[in-house]
Design an enzyme around this catalytic site. Structure first.
Site, PDB file in Angstrom:
ATOM      1  N   LYS A  72      -1.485   3.699  -3.919  1.00  0.00           N
ATOM      2  CA  LYS A  72      -0.985   4.783  -3.077  1.00  0.00           C
ATOM      3  C   LYS A  72      -0.052   5.700  -3.878  1.00  0.00           C
ATOM      4  O   LYS A  72       0.641   5.242  -4.793  1.00  0.00           O
ATOM      5  CB  LYS A  72      -0.251   4.174  -1.876  1.00  0.00           C
ATOM      6  CG  LYS A  72       0.118   5.129  -0.764  1.00  0.00           C
ATOM      7  CD  LYS A  72       0.704   4.344   0.410  1.00  0.00           C
ATOM      8  CE  LYS A  72       1.157   5.232   1.550  1.00  0.00           C
ATOM      9  NZ  LYS A  72       1.704   4.438   2.681  1.00  0.00           N
ATOM     10  N   SER A 147      -0.035   5.545   7.184  1.00  0.00           N
ATOM     11  CA  SER A 147       0.032   6.602   6.196  1.00  0.00           C
ATOM     12  C   SER A 147      -0.795   6.313   4.938  1.00  0.00           C
ATOM     13  O   SER A 147      -1.003   7.190   4.106  1.00  0.00           O
ATOM     14  CB  SER A 147       1.498   6.793   5.772  1.00  0.00           C
ATOM     15  OG  SER A 147       2.006   5.598   5.146  1.00  0.00           O
ATOM     16  N   SER A 171       1.352   0.992   8.444  1.00  0.00           N
ATOM     17  CA  SER A 171       0.654   1.935   7.577  1.00  0.00           C
ATOM     18  C   SER A 171      -0.384   1.317   6.655  1.00  0.00           C
ATOM     19  O   SER A 171      -1.103   2.036   5.966  1.00  0.00           O
ATOM     20  CB  SER A 171       1.667   2.726   6.741  1.00  0.00           C
ATOM     21  OG  SER A 171       2.379   3.615   7.563  1.00  0.00           O
TER      22      SER A 171
END
Length: 462
Positions: A72, A147, A171
């Site tokens: 990420k 997210s 997330s």
């Protein structure tokens, strides 16, 4: 058949495939990404491949050696850009490795790129990225979740074998459910937060996405370590206790916000687990549903503090001239996205004089109550079970104008973060439209092995 760590590891050890060929194939796929999954595909990976090949030659290969991994965009990788999908960090290059990245490198994994996300991990759909929404590879008209939407979508599109995301209120688990992947929020402190850009420091944790529970377990075991560079890191220990007893919070569907297909899938999986010898009972968790309200006080409060460092002076990009006050105002007002500004304002408000006791202190006190309730239940049961999300992946733009509706996507996931207990999302079927549904297990602290064992059973039943 999808590539898994287990399959590729056997082929690499036997010489059936070469590490450089495996990596080359995944890099080519990532470069051909049409879903806006990657912020960047790395080209300087020769040194990583050489290290993996040396481990193999010396007989020191781990299960992760030669495995293509994506991370990420809020996880630092020395010498590479890291921007948390925000314009305010455009041009920033990490000066050191996150501990999780260091662990991957030592194991011989190959980090092939950084994935798109909601700006500073603020969102449930990856529509808040400054670089555009991540489409769900299973239906490009729908969101991938957030997210960590890019990391989840990379699994669904088979652009990486496993990926890393971060989970503050769901997330990892929520996008895993939307994209048909396995996702783990580890016990808080079991994976170092060193090198993770903080959103909510008492809530954040790095964790894995994978095709299978076994792969998620392998990746978790690779990155879980006690880290002196992280004051919240803890000594590793294993709690394993398969009592075959599962708990459902009473009234979890009482508010009517959960889709019928989700409820039916959950009920069906419960019945299948009972046929496997599990006892499943409803339990009283009086404040389980209050976790969402607590979360949306604590998380913005912590975020407003953590994001204060991004001011145009210390990192990357700045906008404006004149006084220092004008520089701060223009930089933060221009380069932070709408959702980031909303949460900073909300967090500043609940921490301000006159409201600190009314909101923040009450949320902290209720957090302690929620944690105690969950810990009490888990003394008797292996896990607390719920659907991962109240809906399957929704249409892009469907909830963009309604922040409260978006926040409700975290209804079932936030209790684990509030209590700092591990939680695993496993695909458990599909809805009438063929979109994946996730089944969530919340376990005892350091009880990941128990969650993995039950998760493997669920994989055989769906």
């Amino acid at each position: 058949m999808k590539d898994t760590i287990e399959i590729l590891h056997k082929k690499i050890l036997s010489g059936e495939i070469m590490i450089k060929d495996v990596v080359g194939e995944y890099v080519a796929r990532a470069k051909a990404d049409t879903f806006n999954i990657f912020r960047e595909v790395f080209t300087d990976i020769d040194a990583q491949i050489a290290h993996a090949e040396s481990l193999l030659k010396e007989g020191k290969a781990t299960p992760m050696t030669g495995i293509p991994v994506a991370i990420k965009d809020n996880i630092l990788f020395a010498g590479h850009a890291a921007g948390a999908a925000s314009k305010i960090l455009e041009g920033y290059v990490a000066s050191y490795d996150a501990t999780a990245v260091s662990q991957l490198k030592v194991a011989g994994a190959i980090i092939i790129g950084r994935t798109n996300m909601d700006e500073f991990a603020m969102g449930s759909s990856t529509e808040n990225s400054a670089y555009g929404v991540v489409q769900n590879p299973l239906d490009p008209t729908r969101v991938s979740g957030g997210s960590s939407g890019g990391s989840a979508a990379a699994i669904a599109a088979e652009l990486a074998v496993v990926t890393l995301g971060s989970d503050t209120g769901g997330s990892i688990r929520q996008p895993a459910a939307f994209c048909g992947a396995v996702g783990l929020f580890p016990t808080y402190g079991s994976v170092s937060r060193h090198g993770l850009m903080a959103l909510g420091s008492s809530l954040d944790c790095i964790g894995p996405f994978a095709h299978t529970v076994t792969d998620a377990e392998t990746l978790y075991n690779t990155i879980a370590t006690r880290d002196p560079l992280d004051s919240t890191s803890v000594e590793q220990r294993q709690v394993s206790k398969i009592k075959k007893r599962l708990a459902i919070p009473k009234g979890i569907f009482a508010n009517g916000g959960c889709d019928k297909d989700i409820q039916e899938n959950f009920a069906s999986m419960v019945e299948k687990l009972k046929m496997e010898g599990y006892t499943v009972e409803e339990v009283e968790l009086a404040h389980f549903a209050d976790s969402l309200a607590v979360y949306y006080i604590l998380m913005p409060a912590e975020a407003s503090s953590n994001l204060a460092r991004f001011d145009g002076i210390r990192y990357a990009t700045r906008v404006g001239t004149g006084s220092i006050g004008e520089l701060y105002k223009q930089t933060r007002g221009t380069l932070f996205g709408k959702e980031a500004r909303r949460r900073i304002l909300l967090g500043t408000y609940v921490l301000s004089h006159g409201y600190y006791d009314a909101y923040y202190n009450k949320a902290v006190a209720l957090r302690s109550v929620i944690r105690t309730e969950i810990e009490t239940v888990l003394k008797t049961y292996d896990a607390i079970i719920t659907p991962t999300t109240p809906t399957t992946a929704f249409k892009i733009g469907e909830k963009a104008s309604d922040p409260v509706a978006m926040y409700l996507s975290d209804l079932f996931t936030v209790p684990a973060n509030i209590a700092q207990h591990p939680a695993l999302s496993v695909p458990s079927g599909v809805d009438a439209s063929g979109l994946p549904i996730g089944f969530q297990l919340i376990g005892e602290r350091f009880g990941e092995s128990t969650l993995f064992a039950i998760g493997k059973t669920i994989e055989t039943l769906r």
